[in-house]
Scaffold this active site. Structure first.
Site, PDB file in Angstrom:
ATOM      1  N   ILE A   1       2.008   1.577   1.399  1.00  0.00           N
ATOM      2  CA  ILE A   1       0.584   1.235   1.343  1.00  0.00           C
ATOM      3  C   ILE A   1      -0.216   2.356   1.988  1.00  0.00           C
ATOM      4  CG2 ILE A   1      -1.183  -0.418   2.065  1.00  0.00           C
ATOM      5  CD1 ILE A   1       0.998  -2.591   2.030  1.00  0.00           C
TER       6      ILE A   1
ATOM      7  N   PHE B   1      10.124  -2.259   4.959  1.00  0.00           N
ATOM      8  CA  PHE B   1       9.020  -2.009   5.874  1.00  0.00           C
ATOM      9  C   PHE B   1       8.120  -3.235   5.956  1.00  0.00           C
ATOM     10  CE2 PHE B   1       5.296   0.133   7.608  1.00  0.00           C
ATOM     11  CZ  PHE B   1       5.885   0.990   8.522  1.00  0.00           C
TER      12      PHE B   1
ATOM     13  N   GLU C   1      14.147   7.196   2.928  1.00  0.00           N
ATOM     14  CA  GLU C   1      15.593   7.098   3.105  1.00  0.00           C
ATOM     15  C   GLU C   1      16.311   6.564   1.868  1.00  0.00           C
ATOM     16  OE1 GLU C   1      13.538   7.552   6.713  1.00  0.00           O
ATOM     17  OE2 GLU C   1      13.365   5.756   5.479  1.00  0.00           O
TER      18      GLU C   1
ATOM     19  N   HIS D   1       0.218  10.699   5.418  1.00  0.00           N
ATOM     20  CA  HIS D   1       1.612  10.261   5.371  1.00  0.00           C
ATOM     21  C   HIS D   1       1.910   9.518   4.073  1.00  0.00           C
ATOM     22  CE1 HIS D   1       5.516   9.362   7.025  1.00  0.00           C
ATOM     23  NE2 HIS D   1       5.335   8.074   6.805  1.00  0.00           N
TER      24      HIS D   1
ATOM     25  N   GLU E   1      -4.503   5.614   6.890  1.00  0.00           N
ATOM     26  CA  GLU E   1      -5.606   6.498   7.249  1.00  0.00           C
ATOM     27  C   GLU E   1      -5.198   7.969   7.305  1.00  0.00           C
ATOM     28  OE1 GLU E   1      -7.098   4.997  10.932  1.00  0.00           O
ATOM     29  OE2 GLU E   1      -7.777   3.121  10.035  1.00  0.00           O
TER      30      GLU E   1
ATOM     31  N   ARG F   1       1.831  -7.003  -7.270  1.00  0.00           N
ATOM     32  CA  ARG F   1       2.874  -6.302  -8.013  1.00  0.00           C
ATOM     33  C   ARG F   1       4.283  -6.769  -7.616  1.00  0.00           C
ATOM     34  NH1 ARG F   1      -1.629  -3.740  -7.860  1.00  0.00           N
ATOM     35  NH2 ARG F   1      -2.242  -2.251  -9.445  1.00  0.00           N
TER      36      ARG F   1
ATOM     37  N   ASN G   1      13.239   2.656 -10.565  1.00  0.00           N
ATOM     38  CA  ASN G   1      12.402   2.904  -9.395  1.00  0.00           C
ATOM     39  C   ASN G   1      11.372   1.793  -9.251  1.00  0.00           C
ATOM     40  OD1 ASN G   1      10.736   3.788  -7.372  1.00  0.00           O
ATOM     41  ND2 ASN G   1      10.315   5.778  -8.272  1.00  0.00           N
TER      42      ASN G   1
END
Length: 161
Positions: A88, A26, A59, A94, A91, A133, A119
């Site tokens: 991240i 993403f 996914e 989700h 607003e 990170r 993970n």
């Protein structure tokens, strides 16, 4: 406040192991850093690496299960898995759905199938936290996720105490 020193964690050699990284792509720059850290750790352990890319964190568990089934059928090789991605906070709610459900699905899959799975899906408040990170020179969470997968692989093989 002073930053605490990180623990020195054991590393596990894995010559000949084939580790599959599944990334939810993403944020290109952040994902590239996570992959760099994971790849460095895995290759230093002697493992080969294969990367699969899916659209997002939700996914990743599905892709891991597909690859796991293909491996069980002898159509693919996968000794361990590393899940990488970045979520991240935005607003809307989700963020909670994606971070909670991807983690829940990975834990369920790993425990039900006894997978060696690390993970490395970051769930953070902002881009700065994610960068700190993901960066192999800073937090190296990609490397940490790979180290976790190698530790579980060693345990499954009976090579870890």
């Amino acid at each position: 406040m002073a930053e605490a020193a990180r623990r020195t964690l054991p590393t596990y050699p894995a010559p000949g192991a084939h580790v599959v990284i599944v990334e939810g792509r993403f944020y290109d720059d952040l994902n590239d850093m996570l992959i760099a850290g994971a790849r460095r750790m895995l290759e230093a352990a002697g493992a080969s690496v294969e990367i699969f890319t899916v659209p997002g964190a939700l996914e990743i568990p599905v892709a891991i299960e597909i690859i796991r089934r293909q491996a069980a059928e002898g159509r693919r090789r996968a000794d361990a898995f590393v899940a990488l991605g970045v979520v991240i906070r935005g607003e809307t709610t989700h963020y909670e759905i994606v971070s909670n459900e991807s983690a829940r699905a990975l834990v369920a899959l790993a425990t039900l199938e006894a997978l060696a799975l690390g993970n490395g899906i970051l769930t953070v408040e902002d881009f700065e936290q994610a960068e700190a990170r993901a960066n192999p020179a800073k937090g190296d969470k990609g490397g940490d996720a790979a180290r976790a997968a190698l530790a579980l692989l060693a345990l499954r093989r009976g090579e870890a105490a």
